[in-house]
Each structure stands twice: as C-alpha cells, then as structure tokens.
Design a protein around this motif. Sequence first.
Motif, mmCIF file in Angstrom:
data_model
loop_
_atom_site.group_PDB
_atom_site.id
_atom_site.type_symbol
_atom_site.label_atom_id
_atom_site.label_comp_id
_atom_site.label_asym_id
_atom_site.label_seq_id
_atom_site.Cartn_x
_atom_site.Cartn_y
_atom_site.Cartn_z
ATOM 1 N N MET A 1 44.452 39.756 39.135
ATOM 2 C CA MET A 1 44.529 38.797 38.034
ATOM 3 C C MET A 1 44.595 37.378 38.592
ATOM 4 O O MET A 1 44.976 37.179 39.756
ATOM 5 C CB MET A 1 45.737 39.073 37.145
ATOM 6 N N ALA A 2 44.242 36.426 37.755
ATOM 7 C CA ALA A 2 44.247 35.014 38.126
ATOM 8 C C ALA A 2 45.081 34.233 37.113
ATOM 9 O O ALA A 2 45.336 34.720 36.007
ATOM 10 C CB ALA A 2 42.809 34.478 38.136
ATOM 11 N N PRO A 3 45.518 33.024 37.474
ATOM 12 C CA PRO A 3 46.213 32.192 36.490
ATOM 13 C C PRO A 3 45.365 32.013 35.230
ATOM 14 O O PRO A 3 44.130 31.986 35.306
ATOM 15 C CB PRO A 3 46.393 30.857 37.231
ATOM 16 N N LEU A 4 46.014 31.889 34.094
ATOM 17 C CA LEU A 4 45.324 31.897 32.804
ATOM 18 C C LEU A 4 44.200 30.874 32.692
ATOM 19 O O LEU A 4 43.137 31.174 32.162
ATOM 20 C CB LEU A 4 46.343 31.663 31.685
ATOM 21 N N ALA A 5 44.410 29.653 33.185
ATOM 22 C CA ALA A 5 43.432 28.570 32.990
ATOM 23 C C ALA A 5 42.315 28.558 34.032
ATOM 24 O O ALA A 5 41.514 27.620 34.066
ATOM 25 C CB ALA A 5 44.156 27.218 32.994
ATOM 26 N N THR A 6 42.224 29.580 34.854
ATOM 27 C CA THR A 6 41.140 29.650 35.838
ATOM 28 C C THR A 6 39.789 29.621 35.114
ATOM 29 O O THR A 6 39.587 30.367 34.156
ATOM 30 C CB THR A 6 41.247 30.945 36.670
ATOM 31 N N PRO A 7 38.855 28.751 35.526
ATOM 32 C CA PRO A 7 37.566 28.651 34.832
ATOM 33 C C PRO A 7 36.842 29.995 34.761
ATOM 34 O O PRO A 7 36.876 30.793 35.705
ATOM 35 C CB PRO A 7 36.773 27.657 35.701
ATOM 36 N N ARG A 8 36.195 30.218 33.641
ATOM 37 C CA ARG A 8 35.503 31.484 33.419
ATOM 38 C C ARG A 8 34.455 31.748 34.496
ATOM 39 O O ARG A 8 34.260 32.885 34.928
ATOM 40 C CB ARG A 8 34.845 31.464 32.030
ATOM 41 N N GLU A 9 33.768 30.681 34.933
ATOM 42 C CA GLU A 9 32.734 30.842 35.949
ATOM 43 C C GLU A 9 33.318 31.365 37.262
ATOM 44 O O GLU A 9 32.691 32.157 37.963
ATOM 45 C CB GLU A 9 32.014 29.506 36.192
ATOM 46 N N VAL A 10 34.532 30.927 37.578
ATOM 47 C CA VAL A 10 35.194 31.370 38.803
ATOM 48 C C VAL A 10 35.614 32.834 38.668
ATOM 49 O O VAL A 10 35.453 33.628 39.599
ATOM 50 C CB VAL A 10 36.406 30.470 39.125
ATOM 51 N N VAL A 11 36.148 33.198 37.510
ATOM 52 C CA VAL A 11 36.549 34.586 37.268
ATOM 53 C C VAL A 11 35.335 35.514 37.347
ATOM 54 O O VAL A 11 35.401 36.602 37.922
ATOM 55 C CB VAL A 11 37.252 34.722 35.897
ATOM 56 N N THR A 12 34.217 35.081 36.774
ATOM 57 C CA THR A 12 32.992 35.872 36.819
ATOM 58 C C THR A 12 32.542 36.087 38.258
ATOM 59 O O THR A 12 32.140 37.192 38.644
ATOM 60 C CB THR A 12 31.874 35.178 36.011
ATOM 61 N N LYS A 13 32.612 35.015 39.071
ATOM 62 C CA LYS A 13 32.227 35.124 40.485
ATOM 63 C C LYS A 13 33.183 36.055 41.228
ATOM 64 O O LYS A 13 32.756 36.916 42.018
ATOM 65 C CB LYS A 13 32.232 33.730 41.115
ATOM 66 N N LEU A 14 34.468 35.909 40.985
ATOM 67 C CA LEU A 14 35.457 36.767 41.623
ATOM 68 C C LEU A 14 35.227 38.236 41.259
ATOM 69 O O LEU A 14 35.265 39.116 42.119
ATOM 70 C CB LEU A 14 36.874 36.354 41.204
ATOM 71 N N ASN A 15 34.993 38.481 39.984
ATOM 72 C CA ASN A 15 34.765 39.856 39.546
ATOM 73 C C ASN A 15 33.550 40.460 40.242
ATOM 74 O O ASN A 15 33.596 41.601 40.721
ATOM 75 C CB ASN A 15 34.583 39.910 38.030
ATOM 76 N N ALA A 16 32.462 39.689 40.309
ATOM 77 C CA ALA A 16 31.237 40.198 40.939
ATOM 78 C C ALA A 16 31.481 40.543 42.402
ATOM 79 O O ALA A 16 31.029 41.589 42.893
ATOM 80 C CB ALA A 16 30.123 39.168 40.818
#
Length: 329
Positions: free
Chosen positions: A261-276
Amino acid sequence: MNMTQLHSRLKAFVVGLSSAFLFSPLAMGQSFPAKPIRLICPFPAAGAVDIAARAIAQELSKNLGIAVTVENRPGAGGNIGSAEVVRAVPDGYTLLMTTSGIQAINPFLYSKMSFDPNKDLQPVSVLVSLNNVLVINPNVKIHSVAELISQAKEQPGQLNYASSGSGTSIHMSGEMFKFMTSVNLIHVPYKGSAPAVTDLLGGQVMMMFDNIPSSMPHIKTGKLRAIATTGAKRDPSLPDLPTIAEAGVPGYEAGVWFGVMAPLATPREVVTKLNAEIVRAAKAPEYVKKMNEQGYIVLATSPEQMGEMSRAEYARWGPIVKASGAKAE
C-alpha cells in the motif's frame, strides 16, 4: 517593453511551465522511479511478512535498476510501521507491506489507532496469501487436533499459544479455534513471528498457529511438530497435513494475505506504475517457484482487487474479533 525585458519574461514563463510539468502527476508517473524506494515492513525480520517483503524488493530492484530496501518497523500489531507510511510524503518512494490483519483486524482490536488503514492508505497490490500451520513444541505430548482439544478441556487455562502480536492473523487463528471448540488456551503475544518461534523452539511456549513460511524450516528439521493447517483445503506445501476442519473442527478456516500500500495522496499515475512493476516482478518464474516452496500462494492483484479483498476481510473478521473479546492498546 524592450527586447531584453521581453526575453527575460519569456524565459521565466518557459521555466515556470517546465517546472509545473515536472511536478505534475503525469510527469511524476513518467519519470518514476528516479531514486531508491523504501518498503516498510511493520513486523520484525525473519517473519513471514518480512520474508515476502524482501523477496519482492529483490525482484523489483533487479527489474528497476533502483534499490528497493526493506525497513523493519515492528510493534502494535503492525500499526507503528503503518502509521509511518501514512505520514510519509505521498510520492511513491515510501510504501507499506501490509497484511489482511492490519486492514481487517486491527480496526476492531485497537480503540485508539492514529489512522484508518482503509481510509489513509491506497491499495497497490496483494502479493501473496498463505495459510497458517498449527505447530507444537516436540516436548509437548500433543500429536493431533483431537488430542489438543481433549487436553485443553481436561486442563483449562493450562495450555498456551504464542502469536506474532495481538490482532495478527496468528492470534486470531487461535481465537477462532478457541471460539469454535470452547476451549481455554492462554494467548502469549510477541512482537513478531520470529521471536515467537524462537521461544516456541526453546519451550517457553507450547504451540503456535504460525504463518507457514516462518515455521517451515523447523518443521522440515523436526524441531517443531506440525499437526494441521488452517485453510479451507490442504496446503500444497504440506499436503500430508489435514486441515483443522478435517481434523475435527468443521467450518474452521483462517488465512492471511500480504500486499503493498501507499500513502493515500500518492498520484494515480505512480500507483499504476508501481502496480505494473510489482505484478511483473511477482509473475517471474523464479519468484513464483521460490515463494511456492516456502508456502506462499502468489496473487499479484490490481489495486481495485486489493480494495475489494480488504473490504471482504473487514466484514469477515469483525464478528470474530468482537466475539473473542480481544482488545489491545
């Protein structure tokens, strides 16, 4: 306005525009990651959560060419390390190795949490799931679930079991067992699976509903006696062991999953990259083989699937925690 002033203003505008783009979510997503990533493990080294965290960190470091380091921040059933991630800068460089226990059990167990794990953190991916295994110190004369129930009823309050901390899946596996069999076992909490297993090996405690990976080496050497696993069906890593349900407690089922998990306000683009990147790392044949051999089942979900799994676990464990009467501060 002369040409020099015009040139200066134009230069300032271009620099400002470039800076705005550089720090925009889109730019962050395109350039991420550009420096080392910290993966906070809220449990001690050598436990099942730590083993999974270090395995994925190693794979990610290899794929990204950037160091992904695991930092252990144990205590309060995972709440201390989780709170550190909640407070971190939401840029994707500080992540949490969470558990279904942190997401679904701690909110019912701790009345004074400084954060809400389901509202102050953002799902990235569930990495692995695993069952627990009921292990006994070999000096204790219990060889089956039936014998455990019989002894516990004959000697109420005389048998104890260790856990990795109040509210963890290991603790709640024991509480579920007590609830479904009407026996009285004394709970002895530790700050992580590794120190609990150490005392179990030394005979300071009698048994434990441990995560399979942290007990597996000791099961193989005979230093711990495994009598049953906690899943709905037999575990592939210990196929000769019955489930607790098979062994005389119909309907018993308890497991756990670990994820990022990441902090709530982490940009969606970063979360998408992390997930991939996490999904790519978790599907590597060497990683899957290594994790399966240790008793993990690789999942590698989307953020949305992780959110759904957290909600399902929250609904499932709430009644169990309340029925157990367990509380921690």
